[in-house]
Design an enzyme around this catalytic site. Structure first.
Site, PDB file in Angstrom:
ATOM      1  N   ASP A 102       1.467  -0.973   0.513  1.00 13.68           N
ATOM      2  CA  ASP A 102       0.165  -0.033   0.030  1.00 13.68           C
ATOM      3  C   ASP A 102       0.574   1.248   0.089  1.00 13.68           C
ATOM      4  OD1 ASP A 102      -1.946   1.635   0.672  1.00 13.68           O
ATOM      5  OD2 ASP A 102      -1.841   1.836   2.863  1.00 13.68           O
ATOM      6  N   ARG A 103       0.473   2.226  -0.094  1.00 17.12           N
ATOM      7  CA  ARG A 103       1.059   3.923  -0.433  1.00 17.12           C
ATOM      8  C   ARG A 103       1.325   4.124   1.020  1.00 17.12           C
ATOM      9  NH1 ARG A 103       0.163   8.399  -4.526  1.00 17.12           N
ATOM     10  NH2 ARG A 103      -0.967   9.485  -2.144  1.00 17.12           N
ATOM     11  N   ASP A 104      -0.402   5.104   0.895  1.00 14.51           N
ATOM     12  CA  ASP A 104      -0.120   5.810   2.201  1.00 14.51           C
ATOM     13  C   ASP A 104      -0.044   5.794   3.368  1.00 14.51           C
ATOM     14  OD1 ASP A 104      -0.027   8.410   0.315  1.00 14.51           O
ATOM     15  OD2 ASP A 104      -2.527   7.634   0.189  1.00 14.51           O
ATOM     16  N   ASP A 117      -5.401  13.136   4.990  1.00 16.68           N
ATOM     17  CA  ASP A 117      -5.593  13.650   3.408  1.00 16.68           C
ATOM     18  C   ASP A 117      -5.157  12.791   2.415  1.00 16.68           C
ATOM     19  OD1 ASP A 117      -7.450  15.385   1.986  1.00 16.68           O
ATOM     20  OD2 ASP A 117      -6.020  17.396   2.614  1.00 16.68           O
ATOM     21  N   TYR A 118      -5.100  13.302   1.374  1.00 16.53           N
ATOM     22  CA  TYR A 118      -4.904  13.204   0.273  1.00 16.53           C
ATOM     23  C   TYR A 118      -3.605  13.898   0.169  1.00 16.53           C
ATOM     24  CZ  TYR A 118      -9.108  10.496  -0.673  1.00 16.53           C
ATOM     25  OH  TYR A 118      -9.818   8.932  -0.398  1.00 16.53           O
ATOM     26  N   THR A 176      -3.143   1.515  -4.614  1.00 17.07           N
ATOM     27  CA  THR A 176      -3.359   2.656  -3.386  1.00 17.07           C
ATOM     28  C   THR A 176      -4.240   3.501  -3.828  1.00 17.07           C
ATOM     29  OG1 THR A 176      -2.479   4.924  -2.700  1.00 17.07           O
ATOM     30  CG2 THR A 176      -2.174   4.492  -4.977  1.00 17.07           C
ATOM     31  N   ASN A 177      -5.835   3.053  -2.968  1.00 20.19           N
ATOM     32  CA  ASN A 177      -6.972   3.998  -3.060  1.00 20.19           C
ATOM     33  C   ASN A 177      -6.733   5.106  -3.254  1.00 20.19           C
ATOM     34  OD1 ASN A 177      -8.111   1.478  -3.080  1.00 20.19           O
ATOM     35  ND2 ASN A 177      -9.093   1.672  -0.750  1.00 20.19           N
ATOM     36  N   CYS A 199      -6.402   3.260  -7.500  1.00 21.09           N
ATOM     37  CA  CYS A 199      -8.191   2.947  -7.875  1.00 21.09           C
ATOM     38  C   CYS A 199      -8.853   4.953  -7.581  1.00 21.09           C
ATOM     39  CB  CYS A 199      -9.176   2.155  -6.332  1.00 21.09           C
ATOM     40  SG  CYS A 199     -10.850   2.647  -6.886  1.00 21.09           S
ATOM     41  N   ARG A 209     -11.325  -0.619  -5.518  1.00 21.48           N
ATOM     42  CA  ARG A 209     -11.124  -0.086  -5.027  1.00 21.48           C
ATOM     43  C   ARG A 209     -11.083  -1.156  -3.276  1.00 21.48           C
ATOM     44  NH1 ARG A 209     -11.117   4.419  -1.820  1.00 21.48           N
ATOM     45  NH2 ARG A 209     -12.171   5.343  -0.021  1.00 21.48           N
ATOM     46  N   LYS A 210      -9.801  -1.284  -2.574  1.00 28.45           N
ATOM     47  CA  LYS A 210      -9.565  -2.104  -1.464  1.00 28.45           C
ATOM     48  C   LYS A 210     -10.728  -2.005  -0.726  1.00 28.45           C
ATOM     49  CE  LYS A 210      -5.627  -0.647  -1.274  1.00 28.45           C
ATOM     50  NZ  LYS A 210      -4.256   0.124  -0.783  1.00 28.45           N
TER      51      LYS A 210
HETATM   52 MG   LIG Z   1      -2.872   3.453   3.574  1.00 29.07          MG
HETATM   53 ZN   LIG Z   2     -11.659   1.507  -8.542  1.00 33.07          ZN
END
Ligand SMILES: [Mg+2]
Ligand SMILES: [Zn+2]
Length: 180
Positions: free
Chosen positions: A11-13, A22-23, A54-55, A93, A104-105
């Protein structure tokens, strides 16, 4: 397929970079988690290929564009390349919950898309994330779920329905040190 051990899903974040709760919309906001660069370097050195899934619902919510997300990813890859660390594939996603997509996970669409793109199987690979949605996607797909306590990890450890079969580590660096 016996090449699965050569791949890892991240996963990223909250795993690679600091989750801002936040993004991350701009490379300037992107900050690597403590020692995550070293962890990724170690994987590269051991010839383990990294797939980042990553979502990024901010795209659907129109607070960021796909181009902004791609810029952040280019920045991340360039920073890693400077020390000889490489990421094989990043997929995101762009949808929000209400879009009801398949990627989306905790859904497994991103995993399937990565497998199709690379012509490999990600089953039995480690999948490291900080949210329950990562663990659920990992389990559903037959990956080995790993929880890190960075990002949402401390929240996840308190609220996840089940952590059975989930390995838990302080951060990405510890997870990699103990398994590779
Ligand atoms: Mg994460
Ligand atoms: Zn998606």
């Amino acid at each position: 397929m016996d090449n699965s051990s050569k791949y890892i899903v991240l996963d990223r974040d909250g795993v690679i970079n600091v989750d801002l709760f936040d993004y991350v919309r701009d490379p300037k906001e992107f900050e690597f988690e403590h020692k995550s660069v070293q962890a990724i370097k170690k994987l590269s050195d051991k010839n383990v290929k990294i797939v980042v899934l990553t979502n990024q619902a901010c795209v659907s919510q129109k607070t960021a564009t796909e181009e902004m997300i791609n810029n952040v990813h280019d920045h991340m890859k360039n920073e890693l390349k400077k020390i000889g660390a490489e990421i094989e594939l990043i997929l995101f996603c762009p949808h929000a919950n209400e879009d009801n997509c398949e990627c989306r996970k905790p859904k497994t669409g991103l995993l399937e898309k990565a497998e199709a793109k690379l012509g490999i199987s990600l089953k039995d690979c480690f999948f490291i994330g900080d949210k329950e949605s990562d663990l659920l996607a990992a389990k559903k797909h037959g990956c080995r779920p790993v929880l890190v306590l960075t990002g949402y990890g401390m929240h996840t450890i308190r609220t996840a329905e089940s952590l059975m079969g989930v390995k838990i580590y302080e951060n990405l660096f510890e997870a990699i040190e103990n398994n590779f």
